[in-house]
Design a protein around this motif. Structure first.
Motif, PDB file in Angstrom:
ATOM      1  N   GLY A 210       0.826  -1.204   0.000  1.00 30.03           N
ATOM      2  CA  GLY A 210       0.000   0.000   0.000  1.00 30.03           C
ATOM      3  C   GLY A 210       0.858   1.252   0.000  1.00 30.03           C
ATOM      4  O   GLY A 210       2.074   1.196   0.244  1.00 30.03           O
ATOM      5  N   GLU A 211       0.224   2.374  -0.272  1.00 23.62           N
ATOM      6  CA  GLU A 211       0.898   3.674  -0.251  1.00 23.62           C
ATOM      7  C   GLU A 211       0.504   4.414   1.026  1.00 23.62           C
ATOM      8  O   GLU A 211      -0.638   4.303   1.484  1.00 23.62           O
ATOM      9  CB  GLU A 211       0.488   4.513  -1.469  1.00 23.62           C
ATOM     10  CG  GLU A 211       0.817   3.884  -2.815  1.00 23.62           C
ATOM     11  CD  GLU A 211       2.314   3.845  -3.120  1.00 23.62           C
ATOM     12  OE1 GLU A 211       3.078   4.601  -2.477  1.00 23.62           O
ATOM     13  OE2 GLU A 211       2.711   3.061  -3.998  1.00 23.62           O
ATOM     14  N   ALA A 212       1.444   5.190   1.559  1.00 20.51           N
ATOM     15  CA  ALA A 212       1.159   5.976   2.767  1.00 20.51           C
ATOM     16  C   ALA A 212      -0.043   6.893   2.552  1.00 20.51           C
ATOM     17  O   ALA A 212      -0.842   7.115   3.468  1.00 20.51           O
ATOM     18  CB  ALA A 212       2.391   6.795   3.151  1.00 20.51           C
ATOM     19  N   GLU A 213      -0.202   7.399   1.326  1.00 19.40           N
ATOM     20  CA  GLU A 213      -1.317   8.303   1.016  1.00 19.40           C
ATOM     21  C   GLU A 213      -2.669   7.607   1.157  1.00 19.40           C
ATOM     22  O   GLU A 213      -3.670   8.249   1.477  1.00 19.40           O
ATOM     23  CB  GLU A 213      -1.173   8.864  -0.414  1.00 19.40           C
ATOM     24  CG  GLU A 213      -0.037   9.860  -0.593  1.00 19.40           C
ATOM     25  CD  GLU A 213       1.347   9.205  -0.541  1.00 19.40           C
ATOM     26  OE1 GLU A 213       2.319   9.915  -0.190  1.00 19.40           O
ATOM     27  OE2 GLU A 213       1.461   7.990  -0.834  1.00 19.40           O
ATOM     28  N   GLU A 214      -2.700   6.281   0.910  1.00 25.06           N
ATOM     29  CA  GLU A 214      -3.964   5.547   1.039  1.00 25.06           C
ATOM     30  C   GLU A 214      -4.380   5.451   2.512  1.00 25.06           C
ATOM     31  O   GLU A 214      -5.573   5.550   2.836  1.00 25.06           O
ATOM     32  CB  GLU A 214      -3.816   4.154   0.416  1.00 25.06           C
ATOM     33  CG  GLU A 214      -3.651   4.222  -1.099  1.00 25.06           C
ATOM     34  CD  GLU A 214      -3.407   2.861  -1.730  1.00 25.06           C
ATOM     35  OE1 GLU A 214      -4.217   2.446  -2.566  1.00 25.06           O
ATOM     36  OE2 GLU A 214      -2.385   2.216  -1.403  1.00 25.06           O
ATOM     37  N   VAL A 215      -3.398   5.269   3.384  1.00 26.96           N
ATOM     38  CA  VAL A 215      -3.687   5.273   4.826  1.00 26.96           C
ATOM     39  C   VAL A 215      -4.147   6.672   5.243  1.00 26.96           C
ATOM     40  O   VAL A 215      -5.115   6.827   5.999  1.00 26.96           O
ATOM     41  CB  VAL A 215      -2.448   4.838   5.636  1.00 26.96           C
ATOM     42  CG1 VAL A 215      -2.763   4.850   7.135  1.00 26.96           C
ATOM     43  CG2 VAL A 215      -1.974   3.458   5.206  1.00 26.96           C
ATOM     44  N   ALA A 216      -3.473   7.690   4.717  1.00 26.40           N
ATOM     45  CA  ALA A 216      -3.808   9.082   5.061  1.00 26.40           C
ATOM     46  C   ALA A 216      -5.235   9.432   4.648  1.00 26.40           C
ATOM     47  O   ALA A 216      -5.939  10.148   5.368  1.00 26.40           O
ATOM     48  CB  ALA A 216      -2.810  10.033   4.412  1.00 26.40           C
ATOM     49  N   ASP A 217      -5.687   8.928   3.499  1.00 25.24           N
ATOM     50  CA  ASP A 217      -7.064   9.184   3.052  1.00 25.24           C
ATOM     51  C   ASP A 217      -8.079   8.650   4.064  1.00 25.24           C
ATOM     52  O   ASP A 217      -9.078   9.299   4.369  1.00 25.24           O
ATOM     53  CB  ASP A 217      -7.318   8.519   1.688  1.00 25.24           C
ATOM     54  CG  ASP A 217      -6.776   9.344   0.532  1.00 25.24           C
ATOM     55  OD1 ASP A 217      -6.763  10.583   0.629  1.00 25.24           O
ATOM     56  OD2 ASP A 217      -6.366   8.747  -0.481  1.00 25.24           O
ATOM     57  N   LEU A 218      -7.820   7.451   4.567  1.00 24.40           N
ATOM     58  CA  LEU A 218      -8.716   6.837   5.551  1.00 24.40           C
ATOM     59  C   LEU A 218      -8.721   7.636   6.856  1.00 24.40           C
ATOM     60  O   LEU A 218      -9.781   7.916   7.431  1.00 24.40           O
ATOM     61  CB  LEU A 218      -8.285   5.385   5.805  1.00 24.40           C
ATOM     62  CG  LEU A 218      -9.012   4.635   6.919  1.00 24.40           C
ATOM     63  CD1 LEU A 218     -10.517   4.635   6.712  1.00 24.40           C
ATOM     64  CD2 LEU A 218      -8.475   3.203   7.003  1.00 24.40           C
ATOM     65  N   VAL A 219      -7.533   8.033   7.311  1.00 29.07           N
ATOM     66  CA  VAL A 219      -7.427   8.817   8.542  1.00 29.07           C
ATOM     67  C   VAL A 219      -8.156  10.149   8.391  1.00 29.07           C
ATOM     68  O   VAL A 219      -8.878  10.592   9.292  1.00 29.07           O
ATOM     69  CB  VAL A 219      -5.949   9.047   8.927  1.00 29.07           C
ATOM     70  CG1 VAL A 219      -5.824  10.018  10.091  1.00 29.07           C
ATOM     71  CG2 VAL A 219      -5.283   7.717   9.275  1.00 29.07           C
ATOM     72  N   SER A 220      -7.994  10.775   7.235  1.00 27.01           N
ATOM     73  CA  SER A 220      -8.639  12.055   6.977  1.00 27.01           C
ATOM     74  C   SER A 220     -10.157  11.926   7.060  1.00 27.01           C
ATOM     75  O   SER A 220     -10.845  12.797   7.623  1.00 27.01           O
ATOM     76  CB  SER A 220      -8.231  12.581   5.597  1.00 27.01           C
ATOM     77  OG  SER A 220      -8.866  13.804   5.324  1.00 27.01           O
ATOM     78  N   PHE A 221     -10.704  10.844   6.512  1.00 31.03           N
ATOM     79  CA  PHE A 221     -12.152  10.613   6.609  1.00 31.03           C
ATOM     80  C   PHE A 221     -12.584  10.453   8.072  1.00 31.03           C
ATOM     81  O   PHE A 221     -13.554  11.071   8.513  1.00 31.03           O
ATOM     82  CB  PHE A 221     -12.560   9.383   5.796  1.00 31.03           C
ATOM     83  CG  PHE A 221     -13.993   8.989   6.014  1.00 31.03           C
ATOM     84  CD1 PHE A 221     -15.028   9.775   5.528  1.00 31.03           C
ATOM     85  CD2 PHE A 221     -14.309   7.851   6.739  1.00 31.03           C
ATOM     86  CE1 PHE A 221     -16.359   9.425   5.757  1.00 31.03           C
ATOM     87  CE2 PHE A 221     -15.628   7.494   6.976  1.00 31.03           C
ATOM     88  CZ  PHE A 221     -16.663   8.286   6.478  1.00 31.03           C
ATOM     89  N   LEU A 222     -11.843   9.641   8.831  1.00 31.61           N
ATOM     90  CA  LEU A 222     -12.202   9.419  10.239  1.00 31.61           C
ATOM     91  C   LEU A 222     -12.095  10.699  11.067  1.00 31.61           C
ATOM     92  O   LEU A 222     -12.777  10.857  12.073  1.00 31.61           O
ATOM     93  CB  LEU A 222     -11.316   8.323  10.845  1.00 31.61           C
ATOM     94  CG  LEU A 222     -11.559   6.903  10.321  1.00 31.61           C
ATOM     95  CD1 LEU A 222     -10.505   5.955  10.866  1.00 31.61           C
ATOM     96  CD2 LEU A 222     -12.964   6.419  10.695  1.00 31.61           C
ATOM     97  N   ALA A 223     -11.224  11.619  10.636  1.00 35.50           N
ATOM     98  CA  ALA A 223     -11.039  12.888  11.350  1.00 35.50           C
ATOM     99  C   ALA A 223     -12.118  13.906  11.002  1.00 35.50           C
ATOM    100  O   ALA A 223     -12.237  14.933  11.661  1.00 35.50           O
ATOM    101  CB  ALA A 223      -9.668  13.476  11.021  1.00 35.50           C
ATOM    102  N   SER A 224     -12.905  13.601   9.986  1.00 37.44           N
ATOM    103  CA  SER A 224     -13.879  14.581   9.487  1.00 37.44           C
ATOM    104  C   SER A 224     -15.223  14.467  10.215  1.00 37.44           C
ATOM    105  O   SER A 224     -15.497  13.502  10.923  1.00 37.44           O
ATOM    106  CB  SER A 224     -14.094  14.378   7.985  1.00 37.44           C
ATOM    107  OG  SER A 224     -14.878  13.208   7.747  1.00 37.44           O
ATOM    108  N   LYS A 225     -16.075  15.470   9.987  1.00 39.28           N
ATOM    109  CA  LYS A 225     -17.430  15.468  10.552  1.00 39.28           C
ATOM    110  C   LYS A 225     -18.246  14.295   9.993  1.00 39.28           C
ATOM    111  O   LYS A 225     -19.185  13.821  10.630  1.00 39.28           O
ATOM    112  CB  LYS A 225     -18.132  16.783  10.209  1.00 39.28           C
ATOM    113  CG  LYS A 225     -17.483  18.048  10.779  1.00 39.28           C
ATOM    114  CD  LYS A 225     -17.976  18.346  12.184  1.00 39.28           C
ATOM    115  CE  LYS A 225     -17.684  19.761  12.649  1.00 39.28           C
ATOM    116  NZ  LYS A 225     -16.264  20.102  12.757  1.00 39.28           N
TER     117      LYS A 225
END
Length: 243
Positions: A210-225
């Motif tokens: 996997g790419e680090a950016e793919e993990v970051a996308d998931l984290v960004s969603f969980l951090a959102s409203k």
């Protein structure tokens, strides 16, 4: 000023998370690092180049006093700032078979991942509870849910954070604070650089790291409203290797 703190944010998955949160949200990003100041500054420059803002903040997550002193000093200098999101990403590996594992290799890994989660989160959670809002995202690992030979210490540390995630989520849910864990499999970073990728991809159904950016996308969603009804979850991101 609303902020997101990412521990171990200078390199690899942590750096990708910092950059993604800066792009997807209006958060001021606090990039925590322990020793590699140049990598932290490089991450900050990338955030600023894309129109975001941030600070670098040095502390060792395993040292409770250091965490408290650094975050207290930052808060005093930024009295109007509110840390709404914390991503507990800092972690180290000291791999080896358990029968030959030194006490130091055991305790260092536990102190960084597990005690680091406690030290950082316990400092920030009171304010989240008072503000009735927060996002706590713990970066764990496939090792913490499946167990990986040669990583009994790392599996123990990450597995403990998985259990803590589930318990804490239930305690703070009424205050609109979510607590989730993200469990990456093999992701292309410095940490996996020494692994034999050609051999290991045979075990991975999607046939790649996997790419680090793919993990970051998931984290960004969980951090959102948008993720307000997801809490106490462990989300695997591992190409189908284990779920």
């Amino acid at each position: 000023m609303k902020c997101a703190l990412v521990t171990g944010g200078s390199r690899g998955i942590g750096s990708a998370i910092c950059q993604k949160l800066a792009t997807d949200s209006a958060y001021h990003i606090l990039i925590n690092y322990q020793s590699n100041e140049s990598a932290a500054l490089e991450t900050l420059q990338k955030i600023q180049a894309n129109g975001g803002s941030g600070d670098i903040i040095k502390f060792n997550v395993a040292d409770a006093d250091e965490v408290k002193n650094a975050l207290s000093a930052w808060q005093e200098n930024n009295p109007d700032a509110v840390i709404e999101v914390v991503v507990n990403n800092a972690g180290i590996t000291r791999d080896g078979l358990f029968m030959w594992m030194s006490a130091d290799d055991w305790s260092q890994v536990i102190n960084t991942s597990l005690n680091g989660f406690y030290n950082v989160t316990s400092f920030l959670i009171q304010k989240m509870l008072r503000n009735r809002y927060g996002r706590i995202i713990n970066i764990v690992s496939v090792s913490g849910v499946k167990g990986t030979p040669g990583q009994t210490n790392y599996s123990a540390a990450k597995g403990a954070v998985v259990a803590a995630t589930k318990a804490l989520a239930q305690e703070v849910a009424k205050r609109k604070i979510t607590v989730n864990a993200v469990a990456p499999g093999f992701i292309k970073t410095d940490m996996t650089g020494a692994l034999d990728e050609n051999e290991l991809v045979k075990m991975i159904p999607v046939n790649r790291f996997g790419e680090a950016e793919e993990v970051a996308d998931l984290v960004s969603f969980l951090a959102s409203k948008k993720a307000g009804y997801i809490t106490g979850e462990v989300i695997n991101i591992n190409g189908g290797i284990y779920s």
